[in-house]
Design an enzyme around this catalytic site. Structure first.
Site, mmCIF file in Angstrom:
data_model
loop_
_atom_site.group_PDB
_atom_site.id
_atom_site.type_symbol
_atom_site.label_atom_id
_atom_site.label_comp_id
_atom_site.label_asym_id
_atom_site.label_seq_id
_atom_site.Cartn_x
_atom_site.Cartn_y
_atom_site.Cartn_z
ATOM 1 N N HIS A 99 44.983 29.299 33.407
ATOM 2 C CA HIS A 99 44.410 29.487 32.081
ATOM 3 C C HIS A 99 44.751 28.234 31.278
ATOM 4 C CE1 HIS A 99 45.632 33.570 33.359
ATOM 5 N NE2 HIS A 99 44.684 34.046 32.617
ATOM 6 N N ASP A 102 48.237 28.190 29.970
ATOM 7 C CA ASP A 102 49.337 28.054 30.935
ATOM 8 C C ASP A 102 49.802 26.610 31.020
ATOM 9 O OD1 ASP A 102 48.789 30.692 31.710
ATOM 10 O OD2 ASP A 102 47.459 30.048 33.329
ATOM 11 N N GLU A 230 36.192 39.282 36.360
ATOM 12 C CA GLU A 230 37.313 39.976 37.008
ATOM 13 C C GLU A 230 37.487 41.342 36.376
ATOM 14 O OE1 GLU A 230 40.908 37.696 37.388
ATOM 15 O OE2 GLU A 230 42.127 39.517 37.317
ATOM 16 N N GLU A 266 40.620 41.962 42.087
ATOM 17 C CA GLU A 266 42.077 42.023 42.225
ATOM 18 C C GLU A 266 42.503 43.377 42.770
ATOM 19 O OE1 GLU A 266 44.542 40.679 38.942
ATOM 20 O OE2 GLU A 266 46.020 42.222 39.414
ATOM 21 N N HIS A 269 44.092 45.768 40.176
ATOM 22 C CA HIS A 269 43.093 46.289 39.232
ATOM 23 C C HIS A 269 42.265 47.388 39.899
ATOM 24 C CE1 HIS A 269 43.170 42.315 36.689
ATOM 25 N NE2 HIS A 269 44.328 42.930 36.737
ATOM 26 N N ASP A 294 41.766 38.083 43.772
ATOM 27 C CA ASP A 294 43.122 37.935 43.271
ATOM 28 C C ASP A 294 44.023 38.742 44.187
ATOM 29 O OD1 ASP A 294 42.634 36.161 41.261
ATOM 30 O OD2 ASP A 294 43.365 37.433 39.644
ATOM 31 N N ASP A 305 49.907 47.451 35.625
ATOM 32 C CA ASP A 305 49.648 46.346 36.533
ATOM 33 C C ASP A 305 50.972 45.703 36.933
ATOM 34 O OD1 ASP A 305 47.897 44.672 37.853
ATOM 35 O OD2 ASP A 305 47.436 43.429 36.131
ATOM 36 N N ASP A 307 51.321 43.602 39.644
ATOM 37 C CA ASP A 307 51.059 42.247 40.168
ATOM 38 C C ASP A 307 52.089 41.819 41.207
ATOM 39 O OD1 ASP A 307 48.734 41.744 38.774
ATOM 40 O OD2 ASP A 307 49.656 40.525 37.217
ATOM 41 N N ASP A 337 47.562 36.144 42.367
ATOM 42 C CA ASP A 337 47.789 36.580 40.988
ATOM 43 C C ASP A 337 48.928 37.601 41.048
ATOM 44 O OD1 ASP A 337 47.779 37.214 38.366
ATOM 45 O OD2 ASP A 337 45.746 38.019 38.303
#
Lengths: 444, 444, 444, 444
Positions: A99, A102, A230, A266, A269, A294, A305, A307, A337
């Site tokens: 991003h 980031d 996404e 993802e 998700h 992802d 989430d 991750d 991710d």
């Protein structure tokens, strides 16, 4: 300067190796189905989780021990870039993603933010000249700053819409500058918390307008990366507009956007939406909309989430099955991710985690590929549905039947015989493939 | 007469065998840790799912093709007994389990029901004389008949309490007659749908009374089997009193029953309660309450009890880890409280499914045993907690510290250093053990 | 200095009032069942959500507009104290609650932290002299700082245990100093993320040791507040040891701590555990363990703790029903452990939200009280269970029956007749009470 | 003959009435917004739950006491028709709905089934001549019989597809014969349990073919009822193809079917999919696809379809808000796809339950209508989004902006100011409307 001086380049050493910092199953040069594993899997490091995040959660402060921790502002941003390319090289990973926020700190004005970005993008571009690692995709963070409290393209505030447009415009320019292969839209706060204060129709219409403007601008600047949406069902908002692949598809179709977008799917998700990872991949695949992945995993007993790095071999196998059936990911990749657990705060854990994910997808690939080579599911399915290859079934799929002809046929049917779905045996076979394919791999 | 004439005895043939009706990993005579796999795993067939159930669900009628399908009443009951012992023998399984109503039809009166049971129990006893298969546990069905609409021992109706007492009395007599090693109490409808019409305190007090009576009666007839409570959080009632192991433990402790009971833990009930299977096993284990196991699996994306055959090797490995750390199951066993999917309606699927489950637990056992032999988790944990083996930590665990001494210590501490939990690496190691242990097995 | 100069004291103005900053239903002086509403409800403001939190979430930065936002360190801490007492007064609320770290910043050493606390506690004490608002409870934050990454009393690190002991020691001293009526233990990170690296038994034994030390120290300093455990099933850790009331009870009983503790029950924690709020209250009530309440609500479609202000009148009514049946909360209170939504960032929203919660509990109290006065559920339940008041039912509850006598009785029973549970009618009646009780209130 | 001789016609008697068998809030003749409540709400009785179902669940046999219980076959079918029209009349309800198999038993052949249906349909038609109650919709049960084990239109077996086509053909003829206003497709087993044995693309393509044939046949016989799809995410299959409204919409759009279908939205199906009821209504509404409603409620803590009668006034209010904003339901209605609890087994409970549902929707209607009259949410939303009515916002919604113009604008923006979403105040206002609107109603 080295940020990971005590870590050597991670190499494939096979499953017998005692070196915890080596690949046991991921062998980048191994040929699978005519392709190098590296080219097939297209692994990508997520900049935010690996270089930007500090391990904070809603109940606690950051825990991560990082060699750039003492820095701030642009110094910190630059150190992260340096560290990131060292990391890519040591992990030998072909892609990364980020991003905007980031990589560079937000300035006091949009103009300042642009300047910060320009400096860092230039630096990244420089590093890329001598690195094999490419930009799988970039995106704009439109959820962290308080201005996005009610969304970005779906904000109730036109100023926020405009600001977000500027961010994505800049993002597309960066994408072009760095040769990004895709550009991703994750909905962030594009959704709502209560319908009582929400004009859902206006918000979704505005979202469609935003996407059309992005398509137009990409054309204007001749950025030819693939656009990806996404899906995520909830979090941070209670309801996110891109709930799952099907919901995204309905929206794209209704707004004549389906030609311009694919999905970035993802795993975590998917499960938050009540689907398996492979379900979402399948839905995208059969609709020609599977763009990128992802690669992570969630905990199905947990409602947010998490991750996690992907280590569940059932998940990686069934995901790779869909991807291989799709003819690979095309311009997409497998982007981690995923974040190390808050308790895995050592730098070393970043390597352990990526190795775990890469090995797990390598195993999944080997198993899925062998399942496809042996047509394990294909043969079973062909047999299971064979009634559609002749007689009344053939007429149905060739659109030659109608309710009258079908009724006439049905009135003459005796008791209908079905075939067992054999789910238990298929699960057994999946286990056997998992264990035996890898057992053979081990002896290579 | 043979019910499964086209099925031969299922034998261990190893993972390379192409015979789908063979064990690939479960080798009953293989020695693990000084014990035969057969003696360690103590597999049991659940009579209800395998011989009584017809595949009906809330939206559909039975689908199961069974050779005894045309029979009714006591003829059906007898055919099932015959078929069951043929099944046990062909599967070479050491145990079975049943509810009273699985084996004999309910009569018009309790007396008639007793008579039906007596006939069938006599027949079972006869079969057991020449069979190696023993009765792991029996129980009373106190949830199917409309009289149990509001529960059995927790019914608002004293007549139902009395009737249920008679059922369990008979059940204990049958247990003694057939040499049952355990007797199980699953809560069925012992719970509530709405608090608005429920006297929870009276219901739970009555449940405790019921259990004390059962303990007393077992003593009276000198039945020395282990009493087991099977927790389940919900379904059929919205809230079941034996929600999970901890809830059951609180109830048993509060009613001075904890000396007389252990838990029968089911994987799918654990996940419905929001726990992993291994969590429930661990809680029971460290409280000395691990009695027996209902070996199945659920789908965590699904909110009801799916009772699938266990094929997830992570689950079987982590479950067997707890069981091996417990020194085995003692008088308990691994009972397949699992049903073939409604679409797996062939008789053959019953064999596929049990083979799948037995192979999966065999693999889990091999992997867990090797993990323990190599002290993979043990060494990590020993190191992780070693601060409690000296100094202030030792004082804490030896109950020599108090808030004053600890404050004095804390005031002199510098920045506290923690150790990474290494979750990602541990998951990687678990995968490696799964694949490599079985890879070595394959070559034996 | 005033922090809320544009807000007047919130007064009861009745449901017809157009003033949004007034109580419509909460009338502190109104007598219910011989008690002033104010004394019955014992509302409390949660310092952390109202004065400390900034509206950040895992995906975004703080959004809250607060008049003390520009300050830092001890200046900020002092401003918050000033603002808090102005808030209590304007809201006319009798209690507040805090964690140590809510009120004073952590210093570089434990000693410095103590000093900061001492200054602020002195200031709070001073304010309390002229305020009607008392301290319902305080507690120690043992989850935010990175040192607690693996828990506090259940950390794998003895230093963390010692540090936590010092924090609670100080917390108890503050409690005594400020006349706190209770002291709360919420588990924070007392739990685990994976069993693979966890010694659950040692952790739980240490937790018991910690609680015993706290009990001893309270005795030593003659602090006679009630100790409360606040159950939560998960978040931040995947599994929290104090999962729900039943789990907490099992732990307390097993460790001879049940005499010293009661429970602080939170609505949103109940639903995260798969229970209704009223279920948890009932379980605590019938076990004599209902201590206090964290009055909020969750969204059952959302899998994390949303800590919303309580506005669901079914929930407040059924909760107050349990509380009134308990004879009130005793030394406990209704603490708004609730936060304004991230999008409700104005100072005014703090008042709207508390008014919403206080009015909602006032309504719940009026309705529940009338339901109890009219014995709506009581009469229904008395009739429903009346078979336990005579004959065999009486023998059962008087412990005069056994399996032999019950079987003899059951063998002579005809078809058992049950009574309808009338759930639909009861729900209808609940609606009618909600609407009609308040309709009458309106005309008063 | 009367089946409900002890029940008098249910009349509106107002909230003060002590007669439990009366409407307290539902006043059919009351005018709301120019329309009679009866015409606005279009209540419908679900034949299956009320006349066909017996109260069985996966763990127990039927409990329902019904005056037709002793009958079988066509006698039973006829008795149910007689009872149903007595019920409609006593409840004064304008509509009913049925599946073919609810009203007539399946014969040994399709031809026999047709004959049974013809007899009953004739009988229903006769009753309808003298009844005000009309057929809101009918449908074909294609999930109960074992032949549908793998679905109907999505079965792997072409014979099942043909058989299903014949069933729907007959269903459409019955619809025409009885003047049905809609025809419903609920997916039943149109979905999958595991992707390992599933050709999702073929199944979905066949489903589209099936729908096109239905559209064609309706045209052929000149049946002009509205076609409705009823989404459900799971149960009985693990994944149902019509997961939710958005998923259904994507499918319809992709197959050029969206012109021919609308949605029949069920509250409990919405929550099983992770959405609120009002969310699904809103999505359908803004896409012009809101057809009809299955009026029930689920328990969000329970993971299966509980089909409870709707009594939650928040849910009925927010649902009616969407319906009123939609300009009413058009040809649709509010069908009570709801069953009395298994413990509410008296005939009387059928009346209690429908009264509960009808009163609850009447209240919801009164409150929602007043909210709309007063523009409570509308004014708030208008103000909240007003930045899109001028300047840059106006350009955006008029499609006159692009990324270049928006960036130019954004670069000149100062700090962006957002407006609070006021969720807590809105929830408070909703409570106040609920209580005060009904309080005023009471005094009328």
């Amino acid at each position: 300067m080295s940020y990971f001086s005590n870590i050597n380049k991670i190499k494939f050493e096979g499953p017998k190796s005692k070196n915890v910092l080596s690949f046991k199953y991921y062998d980048p040069q191994r040929i699978i189905n005519g392709q190098k594993m590296e080219d097939l899997l297209r692994f990508s490091v997520a900049y935010w989780h690996t270089f930007t995040a500090d391990g904070s959660d809603p109940f606690g402060a950051g825990t991560m021990q990082r060699p750039w921790k003492h820095l701030t502002g642009m110094d910190l941003a630059k150190a992260r870039v340096e560290a990131s390319f060292e990391f890519y090289e040591k992990l030998d990973v072909p892609f990364f993603c980020f991003h905007d926020s980031d990589v560079a700190p937000e300035g006091n004005t949009l103009g300042e933010t642009y300047k910060n970005l320009d400096i860092i993008v230039e630096m990244i571009k420089d590093y890329m000249k001598t690195s094999k690692t490419k930009l799988l995709w970039n995106t704009a963070n439109m959820f962290t700053h308080p201005r996005y409290v009610n969304g970005a393209a779906t904000s109730n505030n036109a100023d926020v819409f405009a600001y977000s447009a500027a961010k994505v415009k800049k993002g597309l320019e960066i994408a072009k500058e760095l040769g990004a292969i895709n550009y991703v839209f994750w909905g962030g706060r594009e959704g709502y918390d209560t319908l009582m204060n929400t004009d859902m129709k206006l918000e979704q219409d505005n979202l469609a307008r935003f996407f059309h403007m992005a398509v137009d601008y990409a054309k204007e600047i001749e950025f030819d990366g693939q656009f990806l949406i996404e899906p995520k069902p909830k979090e941070p908002t209670k309801h996110q507009y891109d709930f799952d692949v099907a919901t995204g598809l309905a929206f794209l179709q209704a707004n004549n956007l389906d030609k311009h977008f694919k999905f970035n799917i993802e795993a975590n998700h998917a499960t938050l939406a009540g689907h398996t990872f492979e379900h979402e991949l399948r839905v995208a695949r059969i609709n020609g909309m599977l763009g990128s992945v992802d690669a992570n995993q969630g905990d199905k007993l947990i409602g947010w989430d998490t991750d996690e790095f992907p280590t569940d071999l059932y998940s990686t196998t069934l995901a790779m099955y869909e991807i291989l059936k799709n003819g690979g990911l095309g311009r997409g990749g497998l982007n981690f991710d995923a974040k190390v657990r808050r308790g895995s705060f050592d730098v070393e854990d970043l390597y352990h985690a990526h190795i775990a994910g890469m090995d797990s997808f390598a195993i999944g690939t080997l198993v899925a590929n062998k399942l496809i080579e042996d047509k394990v599911f294909e043969n079973f399915i062909e047999d299971r549905y064979n009634s559609f290859t002749y007689g009344i079934g053939k007429e149905i799929v060739e659109n030659k039947a109608n309710f009258n002809s079908l009724e006439a046929y049905a009135l003459n049917l005796g008791e209908i015989q079905n075939k067992s779905g054999r789910e238990e045996r298929l699960k057994s076979v999946l286990n056997q493939y998992l264990l035996e394919v890898i057992s053979e791999f081990a002896t290579v």
